[in-house]
Design a protein around this motif. Structure first.
Motif, PDB file in Angstrom:
ATOM      1  N   LEU A 126       0.833  -1.203   0.000  1.00  0.00           N
ATOM      2  CA  LEU A 126       0.000   0.000   0.000  1.00  0.00           C
ATOM      3  C   LEU A 126       0.873   1.261   0.000  1.00  0.00           C
ATOM      4  CD1 LEU A 126      -2.726   1.451   0.124  1.00  0.00           C
ATOM      5  CD2 LEU A 126      -2.643   1.216   2.612  1.00  0.00           C
ATOM      6  N   GLU A 127       1.920   1.265   0.800  1.00  0.00           N
ATOM      7  CA  GLU A 127       2.831   2.421   0.813  1.00  0.00           C
ATOM      8  C   GLU A 127       3.506   2.600  -0.550  1.00  0.00           C
ATOM      9  OE1 GLU A 127       3.173   4.774   3.118  1.00  0.00           O
ATOM     10  OE2 GLU A 127       1.568   3.717   4.170  1.00  0.00           O
TER      11      GLU A 127
ATOM     12  N   VAL B 104       2.263   1.682  -3.453  1.00  0.00           N
ATOM     13  CA  VAL B 104       1.223   2.164  -4.369  1.00  0.00           C
ATOM     14  C   VAL B 104       0.946   3.645  -4.131  1.00  0.00           C
ATOM     15  CG1 VAL B 104      -1.260   1.956  -4.851  1.00  0.00           C
ATOM     16  CG2 VAL B 104       0.157  -0.087  -4.736  1.00  0.00           C
ATOM     17  N   LYS B 105       0.882   4.037  -2.862  1.00  0.00           N
ATOM     18  CA  LYS B 105       0.626   5.454  -2.545  1.00  0.00           C
ATOM     19  C   LYS B 105       1.792   6.338  -2.973  1.00  0.00           C
ATOM     20  CE  LYS B 105      -1.581   6.232   1.526  1.00  0.00           C
ATOM     21  NZ  LYS B 105      -1.759   6.067   2.990  1.00  0.00           N
TER      22      LYS B 105
ATOM     23  N   ASP C 112       1.780   6.947  -6.706  1.00  0.00           N
ATOM     24  CA  ASP C 112       0.696   7.875  -7.017  1.00  0.00           C
ATOM     25  C   ASP C 112       0.133   7.704  -8.429  1.00  0.00           C
ATOM     26  OD1 ASP C 112      -1.105   9.818  -6.229  1.00  0.00           O
ATOM     27  OD2 ASP C 112       0.109  11.441  -7.072  1.00  0.00           O
TER      28      ASP C 112
ATOM     29  N   SER D  17      -4.920   1.391  -4.869  1.00  0.00           N
ATOM     30  CA  SER D  17      -4.835   1.978  -3.532  1.00  0.00           C
ATOM     31  C   SER D  17      -6.156   1.825  -2.788  1.00  0.00           C
ATOM     32  CB  SER D  17      -4.461   3.462  -3.650  1.00  0.00           C
ATOM     33  OG  SER D  17      -4.450   4.070  -2.394  1.00  0.00           O
TER      34      SER D  17
ATOM     35  N   TYR E  80      -6.535  -1.840  -1.706  1.00  0.00           N
ATOM     36  CA  TYR E  80      -5.705  -2.162  -0.537  1.00  0.00           C
ATOM     37  C   TYR E  80      -6.228  -1.503   0.734  1.00  0.00           C
ATOM     38  CZ  TYR E  80      -2.152  -4.948  -2.763  1.00  0.00           C
ATOM     39  OH  TYR E  80      -1.500  -5.973  -3.386  1.00  0.00           O
ATOM     40  N   ARG E  81      -6.728  -0.289   0.627  1.00  0.00           N
ATOM     41  CA  ARG E  81      -7.284   0.366   1.817  1.00  0.00           C
ATOM     42  C   ARG E  81      -8.525  -0.368   2.316  1.00  0.00           C
ATOM     43  NH1 ARG E  81      -7.965   6.384   0.469  1.00  0.00           N
ATOM     44  NH2 ARG E  81      -8.193   5.518  -1.586  1.00  0.00           N
TER      45      ARG E  81
END
Length: 167
Positions: free
Chosen positions: A79-80, A82-83, A86, A92, A95-96
């Protein structure tokens, strides 16, 4: 009740795994071929239609398969990644959702926790005589099952009604 609650929890876990199984770790994502990835996206989309665009999710996950590093990554690490990139908005979101759903299916754990608190409260607030009576009822469960409760209630009601007439 505990067994039913555990069965329910494992059924929820199976359902959760069928929806989010492809997101569990980087090995799962990297090992999927195009057909399997499309099926996983369709399963996810059938549950969360309003949150993601299926075609964008599929295409971004295909790109993510090739851009993820080959090091051991947990779900939060992915997730990090992917974030920070951007450029994977639907991935994202997926995953969230994946990381927040386990919080919402913890009702069985909360009910066990509440049961423990209630039992502790009852033990501390009931008299020793009542606690001993409940323990005796638990020990003599077979005898208790053969007792007709309606007869006991009627006897009790008759005795109390008889007492009040003489007062």
């Amino acid at each position: 009740m505990a067994i039913a609650s555990l069965k329910s929890r494992f059924e929820q876990l199976k359902t959760f795994g069928s929806i989010f199984g492809f997101l569990f770790d980087y090995k799962n994502i990297k090992s999927l071929d195009e057909k399997e990835l499309r099926e996983c996206c369709l399963t996810f989309y059938s549950t969360y239609t309003s949150d993601v665009d299926i075609n964008d999710l599929y295409s971004k996950l295909k790109v993510l398969q090739s851009t993820l590093p080959n090091t051991l990554l947990s779900v939060t690490d992915i997730l990090e990644f992917v974030k920070s990139a951007d450029c994977y908005p639907n991935a994202s979101i997926a995953y969230r959702i994946f990381l927040t759903v386990p919080v919402t299916v913890a009702s069985a754990g909360r009910s066990f926790s509440k049961l423990k608190l209630i039992k502790t409260y009852l033990r501390s607030s009931m008299s020793e005589e009542r606690l001993n009576g409940l323990v005796m009822l638990s020990i003599e469960k077979e005898l208790l099952e053969n007792i007709d409760v309606d007869v006991i209630i009627n006897d009790f009601a008759f005795q109390n009604a008889h007492r009040s007439r003489f007062l």
